[in-house]
Design an enzyme around this catalytic site. Sequence first.
Site, PDB file in Angstrom:
ATOM      1  CG  ASN A  38     -20.141  60.994 -52.994  1.00  0.00           C
ATOM      2  OD1 ASN A  38     -19.121  60.651 -53.331  1.00  0.00           O
ATOM      3  ND2 ASN A  38     -20.681  61.838 -52.743  1.00  0.00           N
ATOM      4  CD  GLN A 103     -21.400  71.169 -52.818  1.00  0.00           C
ATOM      5  OE1 GLN A 103     -21.054  69.987 -52.892  1.00  0.00           O
ATOM      6  NE2 GLN A 103     -20.988  71.803 -51.826  1.00  0.00           N
ATOM      7  CG  HIS A 114     -22.111  66.649 -64.603  1.00  0.00           C
ATOM      8  ND1 HIS A 114     -22.474  65.221 -65.283  1.00  0.00           N
ATOM      9  CD2 HIS A 114     -23.710  66.492 -64.610  1.00  0.00           C
ATOM     10  CE1 HIS A 114     -23.620  64.862 -65.781  1.00  0.00           C
ATOM     11  NE2 HIS A 114     -24.802  65.341 -65.524  1.00  0.00           N
ATOM     12  CG  HIS A 116     -23.435  66.724 -58.323  1.00  0.00           C
ATOM     13  ND1 HIS A 116     -22.460  67.761 -59.209  1.00  0.00           N
ATOM     14  CD2 HIS A 116     -23.126  66.585 -57.595  1.00  0.00           C
ATOM     15  CE1 HIS A 116     -21.225  67.711 -57.821  1.00  0.00           C
ATOM     16  NE2 HIS A 116     -22.071  67.107 -57.493  1.00  0.00           N
ATOM     17  CG  HIS A 118     -23.797  66.219 -52.576  1.00  0.00           C
ATOM     18  ND1 HIS A 118     -22.548  65.719 -52.794  1.00  0.00           N
ATOM     19  CD2 HIS A 118     -24.034  67.052 -53.193  1.00  0.00           C
ATOM     20  CE1 HIS A 118     -21.845  66.037 -52.879  1.00  0.00           C
ATOM     21  NE2 HIS A 118     -22.142  66.370 -53.389  1.00  0.00           N
TER      22      HIS A 118
END
Length: 144
Positions: A38, A103, A114, A116, A118
């Site tokens: 990240n 999210q 896209h 994803h 976390h």
Amino acid sequence: MVGARAFPTEGVDRLFGPWTISRGEIFAESSLSFAFVNLKPVVSGHVLVAPKRVCKRFTELTGEEVADLWQLAKVVGHKLETNAHDLFRGSAGKEHSLTLCIQDGPQAGQTVPHVHVHILPRKEGDFENNDDVYDAIDDGEKSL
């Protein structure tokens, strides 16, 4: 197990929404997903796992993609938690945890179109209020 391997990569760049993630930032891949660094980490070790196919929303994923995404997130999360003492100096022998979150959509704070996950390694006291981590994720993504 759905295609997850123990951290090998295919050595190719991947799309993450409109951006290209270079092969050097990708540290793990499964048959349908990839894990990468990240660029706006909230805590040390904060990484992302995304499907290889660009999908804006979670409900656009196939069942196989969902299973693969979460299997790779599990493998990566386990490795992060196992090595958390290296991420957090002075925390050897202490318990660590993980925050895993998605999210899904702009109203939920998603800024990259896209899907994803976390994955954030956590330690006691890393945020004054434990749920402040979600505000920190939102703030990090807004600056992309």
